[in-house]
Each structure stands twice: as structure tokens, then as C-alpha cells.
Design a protein around this motif. Structure first.
Motif, mmCIF file in Angstrom:
data_model
loop_
_atom_site.group_PDB
_atom_site.id
_atom_site.type_symbol
_atom_site.label_atom_id
_atom_site.label_comp_id
_atom_site.label_asym_id
_atom_site.label_seq_id
_atom_site.Cartn_x
_atom_site.Cartn_y
_atom_site.Cartn_z
ATOM 1 N N UNK A 1 0.825 -1.202 0.000
ATOM 2 C CA UNK A 1 0.000 0.000 0.000
ATOM 3 C C UNK A 1 0.864 1.259 0.000
ATOM 4 N N UNK A 2 0.314 2.309 -0.584
ATOM 5 C CA UNK A 2 1.041 3.586 -0.596
ATOM 6 C C UNK A 2 0.360 4.618 0.288
ATOM 7 N N UNK A 3 -0.928 4.388 0.589
ATOM 8 C CA UNK A 3 -1.691 5.305 1.448
ATOM 9 C C UNK A 3 -3.000 4.625 1.832
ATOM 10 N N UNK A 4 -3.858 5.336 2.548
ATOM 11 C CA UNK A 4 -5.112 4.744 3.029
ATOM 12 C C UNK A 4 -5.985 4.271 1.866
ATOM 13 N N UNK A 5 -6.133 5.093 0.833
ATOM 14 C CA UNK A 5 -7.049 4.724 -0.259
ATOM 15 C C UNK A 5 -6.583 3.465 -0.987
ATOM 16 N N UNK A 6 -5.274 3.332 -1.193
ATOM 17 C CA UNK A 6 -4.774 2.147 -1.908
ATOM 18 C C UNK A 6 -5.051 0.882 -1.096
ATOM 19 N N UNK A 7 -5.063 1.005 0.222
ATOM 20 C CA UNK A 7 -5.440 -0.122 1.076
ATOM 21 C C UNK A 7 -6.942 -0.378 0.989
ATOM 22 N N UNK A 8 -7.738 0.675 1.109
ATOM 23 C CA UNK A 8 -9.195 0.501 1.154
ATOM 24 C C UNK A 8 -9.711 -0.187 -0.120
ATOM 25 N N UNK A 9 -9.115 0.103 -1.261
ATOM 26 C CA UNK A 9 -9.563 -0.518 -2.516
ATOM 27 C C UNK A 9 -9.451 -2.047 -2.421
ATOM 28 N N UNK A 10 -8.347 -2.533 -1.862
ATOM 29 C CA UNK A 10 -8.132 -3.990 -1.739
ATOM 30 C C UNK A 10 -8.987 -4.569 -0.614
ATOM 31 N N UNK A 11 -9.128 -3.805 0.448
ATOM 32 C CA UNK A 11 -9.901 -4.234 1.633
ATOM 33 C C UNK A 11 -11.380 -4.440 1.269
ATOM 34 N N UNK A 12 -11.951 -3.515 0.489
ATOM 35 C CA UNK A 12 -13.355 -3.678 0.092
ATOM 36 C C UNK A 12 -13.500 -4.846 -0.886
ATOM 37 N N UNK A 13 -12.514 -5.050 -1.753
ATOM 38 C CA UNK A 13 -12.562 -6.182 -2.691
ATOM 39 C C UNK A 13 -12.516 -7.500 -1.910
ATOM 40 N N UNK A 14 -11.674 -7.580 -0.887
ATOM 41 C CA UNK A 14 -11.576 -8.799 -0.070
ATOM 42 C C UNK A 14 -12.895 -9.113 0.615
ATOM 43 N N UNK A 15 -13.577 -8.067 1.095
ATOM 44 C CA UNK A 15 -14.827 -8.264 1.843
ATOM 45 C C UNK A 15 -15.964 -8.772 0.967
#
Ligand code: ADE
Ligand code: ZN
Length: 349
Positions: free
Chosen positions: A64-78
Motif C-alpha cells: 500500500x502507498x496510502x489509506x485509499x490504496x489499502x481501502x480498494x483492496x480491503x473492500x474487494x476482499x470483503x
């Protein structure tokens, strides 16, 4: 005042003491505890197609490079979470890990809008998680409560509708929180829904000052009237705010590994946890999204104490004690855990 001789605790004893000590975890997103192995298992069970061919390929995408780059993957995982049983399995897996870390009390965030947007019934989400909380208490002796979070990149109308939709299960959650993309979505955007939650007698918390400025911490306090700040590490940019947070003993639920992975700090050695404690703030250590950031709560303690020589036995005790001071458990329950904490530290001295 406890009479623990912190100077008598050898530094080599500290890692074991941190692991063994009773602790409360107050900042953990259940969706962020979804391990890649469980993502693949649930994808298969529910017939959901994944963008990654293997657990290893999925894990490799966790850069991840920042919060948004994490959130994109986190929502996909969910997206693999569909049935009540999936939510039960998710939370149960977290509780097993937390119990192994000697977490005696956990207050867990969940994001219903991530699931209702995909057609999942909010009742299935809450019932599955609640059943896992009951099992954690019965089988692991771990006390657990749920906090319903609103996604701040969505509208306040959607947050209000989510709160109303959750009310048939009002007794299954203790509070509301605010998470997701912080920048450009200040707390005041959610003034009405937090006022409504307050009327309902719910506890109030919000992410603020993770990537957002100190002004977001102030509006979380003044407009939303929160009782804890999640993250809050950017408070140090405003000395007046630090003074206020210290005077009010306003808890900050700090997440060291998350902050390094999302580049809030360039390295753990540069984390401001020691400065927060030195300023008299009620800081706590938590895991945020342990499946994505490289560890559960004890990994966070160990990584921070390894990298930050200013943290010793006194700070370890303070952080653990703060976790109970900041918890929404009953005063009687917190007193029992603090007595256990004192006993663990006294025995090590
Ligand atoms: N949702 C899950 N983890 C989060 C974080 N660290 N900040 C904001 N929203 C989140
Ligand atoms: Zn968080």
C-alpha cells in the motif's frame, strides 16, 4: 497508585510480559481481520470469483502507498462475505487470534454498508457477528462488543438509513464509528447521524487525524461529541489540541503497524507513540486491520517496542492500563482486568 517498581523489570522480560499481559483491543475492523486463506475458502463456498489466482498472489498485492490504496483492496476482499455464517466465521477466527494474544476484551468495528451495497441483509451481518461474540465469551472467556461504522466516503443520508436499518438489532451493538477515506470527508459531514446515535444512547467514536488534519480531531470532538478518537496521531501538529486531549484524558486508539504500512510514518522508529505518552495522552495500541498490516495486537506491541527505545516497562504498563481506562466495558470489569495487569507487572519486577 500502584506501587510497581518498573525499573526492576529487566528489558529482556518485556516482550514476554507484553504478550502475556491482559489487554483490551479497541480498534480492530472485523473486515480487516479477513485473512487471505479465509477469503479463498469463502469465495469457494459462495461461488465468488476472485481477481487473484492464489493466496500468495493476493498477499503479494498487499503493498500500500496510502489509506485509499489499502481501502480498494480491503473492500474487494470483503466481497466474499455473503451469509450470516460467513460473518460468524470471520469474527470467530479473529477471537481465536485475539485470545492467543491475551486480549480479554475487544470492541470490534464492522462496516455494514460494505455488505448491504452487495445485497447482503444487515440482519445477517449483525446476527452472525453477535453470535461469534457470544461464543467468544462462552468458550474463550473473551468479552466482546460491536461498533457499527459508517463509511465516510458515502453520504450522511446513507449513514442515517443504515442506522435505522440496524435498529431491530440495537441491543447487539454498543456504539457507532466513522471510517474509510478520511481526506475530504470531515466529521461534520456526519453531524446529524451522530446526534441521532447519541439520542439512542449509543457510544460514539470516529477515525480522525490518521491522514486528516488536527481540525478533523477537533470537529469529531466538538460536532460529533465522540468519546474516543481512532488514530489521532496527527494531533501533535497542534500543541493546543494535545493539551486539550491530555486534560480530557481523551483516548486515542493508535495502530502502529497500520501507520507504517499506510505511510503515516516512514518507519516504526519515527512513530510518535512515545511522544503521545510523554504528553500525558491516553494512547492505546491496536491492530486496525491485522490481516493486511502484518500482525495482530501483540505484533503491534512488539514491533513498536523493538523500534522505539523510549518505550520501556513503564510505558508498556501505561499503554495496557489505558486500554482498560478507554474501554466501554463496565467499571467493575475494567477494575478486575487492571488488577490482573498489576499482578502481572508486579510479578515481573
Ligand atoms: N477502514 C479499515 N481500516 C481503516 C483505517 N485505517 N482508516 C480508515 N478506515 C478504515
Ligand atoms: Zn481503523
Amino acid at each position: 497508585m500502584t506501587a510497581i517498581d518498573f525499573d526492576a523489570i529487566p528489558s529482556k522480560r518485556l516482550p514476554a510480559l507484553l504478550r502475556q499481559a491482559p489487554k483490551a483491543e479497541l480498534h480492530i475492523h472485523l473486515e480487516g481481520s479477513l485473512e487471505p486463506e479465509l477469503i479463498f475458502k469463502l469465495a469457494q463456498r459462495n461461488g465468488v470469483a476472485l481477481a487473484y489466482p492464489s493466496v500468495a498472489a493476493l498477499r503479494a498485492a498487499y503493498a500500500f502507498t496510502d489509506l485509499q490504496s489499502f481501502l480498494d483492496i480491503y473492500y474487494a476482499g470483503a466481497s466474499v462475505l455473503l451469509q450470516e455464517q460467513d460473518f460468524f466465521d470471520l469474527a470467530s477466527a479473529y477471537f481465536e487470534r485475539a485470545a492467543a494474544d491475551n486480549v480479554v476484551h475487544a470492541e470490534l468495528f464492522f462496516d455494514p454498508q460494505t455488505h448491504t451495497a452487495r445485497g447482503v441483509d444487515i440482519g445477517a451481518v449483525i446476527r452472525g457477528l453477535h453470535r461469534a461474540c457470544q461464543r467468544a465469551q462462552a468458550e474463550l472467556g473473551l468479552s466482546a462488543s460491536l461498533i457499527l461504522c459508517f463509511l465516510r466516503h458515502l453520504s450522511e443520508e446513507e449513514a442515517l438509513a443504515t442506522l435505522e436499518a440496524a435498529l431491530p438489532w440495537r441491543r447487539h451493538f454498543i456504539g457507532v464509528g466513522l471510517d474509510s477515506s478520511e481526506r475530504g470527508h470531515p466529521p461534520e459531514k456526519f453531524a446529524r447521524v451522530f446526534a441521532r446515535a447519541r439520542e439512542l444512547g449509543l457510544k460514539l467514536v470516529a477515525h480522525a487525524g490518521e491522514e486528516g488534519p488536527p481540525a478533523y480531531i477537533e470537529s469529531a470532538l466538538d460536532v460529533l461529541k465522540v468519546q474516543r478518537i481512532d488514530h489521532g496521531v496527527r494531533c501533535v501538529e497542534s500543541p493546543q489540541l494535545v493539551e486539550r486531549l491530555a486534560a480530557e484524558r481523551m483516548p486515542l486508539t493508535v495502530c502502529p503497524l497500520s501507520n507504517v504500512k499506510l505511510r503515516v510514518f516512514k518507519s516504526m522508529a519515527l512513530h510518535n507513540l512515545p511522544a503521545l505518552l510523554a504528553a500525558g495522552l491516553c494512547a492505546t495500541v491496536n491492530s486496525d486491520d491485522p490481516a493486511y498490516f502484518g500482525g495482530y495486537i501483540n505484533d503491534n506491541f512488539i514491533a513498536a517496542f523493538d523500534a522505539l527505545p523510549q518505550l520501556g516497562a513503564r510505558e508498556a504498563y501505561q499503554l495496557l492500563r489505558n486500554s482498560f481506562e478507554a474501554s466501554f466495558a463496565t467499571a467493575a470489569a475494567n477494575a478486575v482486568w487492571i488488577a490482573q495487569l498489576d499482578a502481572a507487572f508486579s510479578a515481573a519486577a
